[in-house]
Design a protein around this motif. Structure first.
Motif, PDB file in Angstrom:
ATOM      1  N   VAL A  64       0.940  -1.406  -0.065  1.00 32.09           N
ATOM      2  CA  VAL A  64       0.115  -0.333   0.445  1.00 32.09           C
ATOM      3  C   VAL A  64       0.908   1.382  -0.497  1.00 32.09           C
ATOM      4  CG1 VAL A  64      -1.961  -1.075   0.865  1.00 32.09           C
ATOM      5  CG2 VAL A  64      -0.171   0.563   2.838  1.00 32.09           C
ATOM      6  N   LYS A  65       2.143   1.445  -0.105  1.00 30.89           N
ATOM      7  CA  LYS A  65       3.065   2.234  -0.199  1.00 30.89           C
ATOM      8  C   LYS A  65       2.849   3.207  -0.862  1.00 30.89           C
ATOM      9  CE  LYS A  65       6.371   0.799   1.554  1.00 30.89           C
ATOM     10  NZ  LYS A  65       8.519   0.572   2.555  1.00 30.89           N
ATOM     11  N   GLY A  66       3.087   4.493  -0.904  1.00 30.72           N
ATOM     12  CA  GLY A  66       2.614   5.723  -2.244  1.00 30.72           C
ATOM     13  C   GLY A  66       1.340   5.654  -2.761  1.00 30.72           C
ATOM     14  N   ARG A  67       0.180   5.150  -1.713  1.00 27.93           N
ATOM     15  CA  ARG A  67      -1.275   5.038  -2.093  1.00 27.93           C
ATOM     16  C   ARG A  67      -2.057   5.401  -0.986  1.00 27.93           C
ATOM     17  NH1 ARG A  67      -3.809   0.219  -3.467  1.00 27.93           N
ATOM     18  NH2 ARG A  67      -2.723  -0.937  -2.810  1.00 27.93           N
ATOM     19  N   PHE A  68      -1.681   4.692  -0.326  1.00 29.84           N
ATOM     20  CA  PHE A  68      -2.423   4.583   1.408  1.00 29.84           C
ATOM     21  C   PHE A  68      -1.837   5.305   2.024  1.00 29.84           C
ATOM     22  CE2 PHE A  68      -5.027   0.709   1.827  1.00 29.84           C
ATOM     23  CZ  PHE A  68      -5.425   0.789   0.729  1.00 29.84           C
ATOM     24  N   THR A  69      -2.853   6.716   2.767  1.00 23.96           N
ATOM     25  CA  THR A  69      -1.768   7.723   4.007  1.00 23.96           C
ATOM     26  C   THR A  69      -2.680   7.381   5.433  1.00 23.96           C
ATOM     27  OG1 THR A  69      -1.313   9.607   1.749  1.00 23.96           O
ATOM     28  CG2 THR A  69      -1.180   9.901   4.662  1.00 23.96           C
ATOM     29  N   VAL A  70      -1.852   7.038   6.357  1.00 22.94           N
ATOM     30  CA  VAL A  70      -2.111   6.803   7.184  1.00 22.94           C
ATOM     31  C   VAL A  70      -1.855   8.558   8.465  1.00 22.94           C
ATOM     32  CG1 VAL A  70      -0.262   6.048   8.575  1.00 22.94           C
ATOM     33  CG2 VAL A  70      -2.430   5.128   9.889  1.00 22.94           C
ATOM     34  N   SER A  71      -2.812   8.426   9.297  1.00 21.35           N
ATOM     35  CA  SER A  71      -3.425   9.936  10.211  1.00 21.35           C
ATOM     36  C   SER A  71      -3.956   9.667  10.976  1.00 21.35           C
ATOM     37  CB  SER A  71      -3.662  11.151   9.186  1.00 21.35           C
ATOM     38  OG  SER A  71      -5.260  11.253   9.137  1.00 21.35           O
ATOM     39  N   ARG A  72      -3.866  10.407  12.244  1.00 21.00           N
ATOM     40  CA  ARG A  72      -4.377  10.370  13.645  1.00 21.00           C
ATOM     41  C   ARG A  72      -4.903  12.116  14.092  1.00 21.00           C
ATOM     42  NH1 ARG A  72      -1.039   6.563  17.322  1.00 21.00           N
ATOM     43  NH2 ARG A  72      -2.979   7.621  19.295  1.00 21.00           N
ATOM     44  N   ASP A  73      -6.099  12.093  14.489  1.00 19.79           N
ATOM     45  CA  ASP A  73      -6.380  13.266  15.073  1.00 19.79           C
ATOM     46  C   ASP A  73      -6.687  12.789  16.495  1.00 19.79           C
ATOM     47  OD1 ASP A  73      -7.603  15.324  16.792  1.00 19.79           O
ATOM     48  OD2 ASP A  73      -8.458  16.426  15.213  1.00 19.79           O
ATOM     49  N   ASN A  74      -5.663  13.395  17.848  1.00 21.84           N
ATOM     50  CA  ASN A  74      -5.415  12.863  18.853  1.00 21.84           C
ATOM     51  C   ASN A  74      -6.562  13.500  20.266  1.00 21.84           C
ATOM     52  OD1 ASN A  74      -3.393  10.673  19.024  1.00 21.84           O
ATOM     53  ND2 ASN A  74      -1.845  12.506  19.162  1.00 21.84           N
ATOM     54  N   THR A  75      -6.573  14.591  19.411  1.00 24.61           N
ATOM     55  CA  THR A  75      -7.479  15.711  19.746  1.00 24.61           C
ATOM     56  C   THR A  75      -9.530  14.795  20.352  1.00 24.61           C
ATOM     57  OG1 THR A  75      -8.175  16.718  18.479  1.00 24.61           O
ATOM     58  CG2 THR A  75      -6.634  17.439  20.123  1.00 24.61           C
ATOM     59  N   LYS A  76      -9.467  14.404  19.096  1.00 26.37           N
ATOM     60  CA  LYS A  76     -11.196  13.649  18.323  1.00 26.37           C
ATOM     61  C   LYS A  76     -10.448  11.887  19.058  1.00 26.37           C
ATOM     62  CE  LYS A  76     -12.350  16.571  15.680  1.00 26.37           C
ATOM     63  NZ  LYS A  76     -12.587  16.850  13.425  1.00 26.37           N
ATOM     64  N   ASN A  77      -9.401  11.143  19.116  1.00 22.55           N
ATOM     65  CA  ASN A  77      -8.938  10.017  19.271  1.00 22.55           C
ATOM     66  C   ASN A  77     -10.184   8.784  18.251  1.00 22.55           C
ATOM     67  OD1 ASN A  77      -8.062   9.602  21.620  1.00 22.55           O
ATOM     68  ND2 ASN A  77      -9.640   8.937  23.227  1.00 22.55           N
ATOM     69  N   THR A  78      -9.111   9.839  16.928  1.00 26.85           N
ATOM     70  CA  THR A  78      -9.403   9.083  15.511  1.00 26.85           C
ATOM     71  C   THR A  78      -8.067   8.763  14.901  1.00 26.85           C
ATOM     72  OG1 THR A  78     -11.455  10.330  15.608  1.00 26.85           O
ATOM     73  CG2 THR A  78     -11.058   9.053  13.892  1.00 26.85           C
ATOM     74  N   LEU A  79      -8.676   7.558  14.607  1.00 31.32           N
ATOM     75  CA  LEU A  79      -7.619   6.855  13.105  1.00 31.32           C
ATOM     76  C   LEU A  79      -8.013   7.332  11.675  1.00 31.32           C
ATOM     77  CD1 LEU A  79      -4.381   6.135  13.145  1.00 31.32           C
ATOM     78  CD2 LEU A  79      -6.078   3.543  13.219  1.00 31.32           C
ATOM     79  N   TYR A  80      -7.376   7.408  10.791  1.00 28.17           N
ATOM     80  CA  TYR A  80      -7.961   7.450   9.464  1.00 28.17           C
ATOM     81  C   TYR A  80      -7.173   7.147   8.719  1.00 28.17           C
ATOM     82  CZ  TYR A  80      -9.960  11.842  11.894  1.00 28.17           C
ATOM     83  OH  TYR A  80     -11.169  12.805  12.214  1.00 28.17           O
ATOM     84  N   LEU A  81      -7.746   6.668   7.637  1.00 32.27           N
ATOM     85  CA  LEU A  81      -6.000   6.197   6.628  1.00 32.27           C
ATOM     86  C   LEU A  81      -7.534   6.542   5.233  1.00 32.27           C
ATOM     87  CD1 LEU A  81      -4.721   3.796   5.680  1.00 32.27           C
ATOM     88  CD2 LEU A  81      -6.653   2.049   4.883  1.00 32.27           C
ATOM     89  N   GLN A  82      -6.441   7.144   4.066  1.00 33.04           N
ATOM     90  CA  GLN A  82      -7.183   7.806   3.047  1.00 33.04           C
ATOM     91  C   GLN A  82      -5.955   6.106   2.199  1.00 33.04           C
ATOM     92  OE1 GLN A  82      -8.786  10.420   2.429  1.00 33.04           O
ATOM     93  NE2 GLN A  82      -9.150   9.827   0.208  1.00 33.04           N
ATOM     94  N   MET A  83      -7.223   6.233   1.149  1.00 32.02           N
ATOM     95  CA  MET A  83      -6.604   4.815   0.794  1.00 32.02           C
ATOM     96  C   MET A  83      -6.788   5.660  -0.962  1.00 32.02           C
ATOM     97  SD  MET A  83      -8.354   1.834   2.086  1.00 32.02           S
ATOM     98  CE  MET A  83     -10.130   1.758   2.128  1.00 32.02           C
ATOM     99  N   ASN A  84      -5.710   5.301  -1.505  1.00 31.87           N
ATOM    100  CA  ASN A  84      -6.185   6.625  -3.242  1.00 31.87           C
ATOM    101  C   ASN A  84      -6.293   4.628  -3.982  1.00 31.87           C
ATOM    102  OD1 ASN A  84      -6.520   8.688  -2.319  1.00 31.87           O
ATOM    103  ND2 ASN A  84      -4.475   9.272  -2.131  1.00 31.87           N
ATOM    104  N   SER A  85      -5.854   5.425  -5.839  1.00 30.57           N
ATOM    105  CA  SER A  85      -5.496   4.493  -6.261  1.00 30.57           C
ATOM    106  C   SER A  85      -5.626   3.481  -5.699  1.00 30.57           C
ATOM    107  CB  SER A  85      -4.014   4.577  -6.393  1.00 30.57           C
ATOM    108  OG  SER A  85      -3.698   6.070  -7.260  1.00 30.57           O
ATOM    109  N   LEU A  86      -7.143   2.555  -5.253  1.00 27.42           N
ATOM    110  CA  LEU A  86      -7.340   1.927  -4.682  1.00 27.42           C
ATOM    111  C   LEU A  86      -7.215   0.249  -6.177  1.00 27.42           C
ATOM    112  CD1 LEU A  86     -10.480   2.845  -2.514  1.00 27.42           C
ATOM    113  CD2 LEU A  86      -8.331   1.395  -2.163  1.00 27.42           C
ATOM    114  N   GLU A  87      -7.295  -0.738  -5.448  1.00 29.27           N
ATOM    115  CA  GLU A  87      -7.132  -2.059  -6.450  1.00 29.27           C
ATOM    116  C   GLU A  87      -7.874  -2.734  -6.038  1.00 29.27           C
ATOM    117  OE1 GLU A  87      -2.971  -2.914  -5.548  1.00 29.27           O
ATOM    118  OE2 GLU A  87      -2.202  -1.392  -7.192  1.00 29.27           O
ATOM    119  N   PRO A  88      -8.732  -4.179  -7.226  1.00 26.20           N
ATOM    120  CA  PRO A  88      -9.350  -5.324  -6.901  1.00 26.20           C
ATOM    121  C   PRO A  88      -8.824  -5.870  -5.023  1.00 26.20           C
ATOM    122  CG  PRO A  88      -9.411  -5.194  -8.787  1.00 26.20           C
ATOM    123  CD  PRO A  88      -8.657  -3.980  -8.557  1.00 26.20           C
TER     124      PRO A  88
END
Length: 122
Positions: A64-88
């Motif tokens: 997933v390197k180069g296509r996915f980006t992980v981030s987090r907002d500690n003030t909201k206790n929330t983790l995110y995963l932005q997934m681009n260029s998705l593949e089957p």
């Protein structure tokens, strides 16, 4: 009661994007690394990405390197995963998990969500 609740899964076309969220509650997650794993039908659960509490360190699976980006907002206790260029091949149930120290192995994670399904059509 500790809860990790994933959302944002769904159906996407190959080449498209989705953004997953994981809302954590029930305890403080200060110092916890939070990860994304995924499990495709008939396959073992595999590591996708991890982000440390400070946000200074992120690790990705090669697939997933180069296509996915992980981030987090500690003030909201929330983790995110932005997934681009998705593949089957990205089709799977995606889980978030938390561990008190940096980890990328499913067996050492303390807390798990129930998962959200991502389906990528070709």
């Amino acid at each position: 009661q500790v809860q990790l609740v994933e959302s944002g899964g769904g159906l996407a076309q190959a080449g498209g994007s989705l953004r997953l969220s994981c809302a954590a509650s029930g305890r403080t997650f200060v110092g916890y690394t939070m990860d994304w794993f995924r499990q495709a039908p008939g396959k073992e659960r595999e590591f996708v990405a991890a982000k440390t509490w400070s946000g200074s360190h992120a690790v990705y699976a090669d697939s997933v390197k180069g296509r996915f980006t992980v981030s987090r907002d500690n003030t909201k206790n929330t983790l995110y995963l932005q997934m681009n260029s998705l593949e089957p091949e990205d089709t799977a149930v995606y889980y978030c998990a938390a561990a008190p120290r940096f980890a990328t192995t499913p067996g050492v994670m303390d807390y798990w969500g129930k998962g959200t399904l991502v389906t990528v059509s070709s």
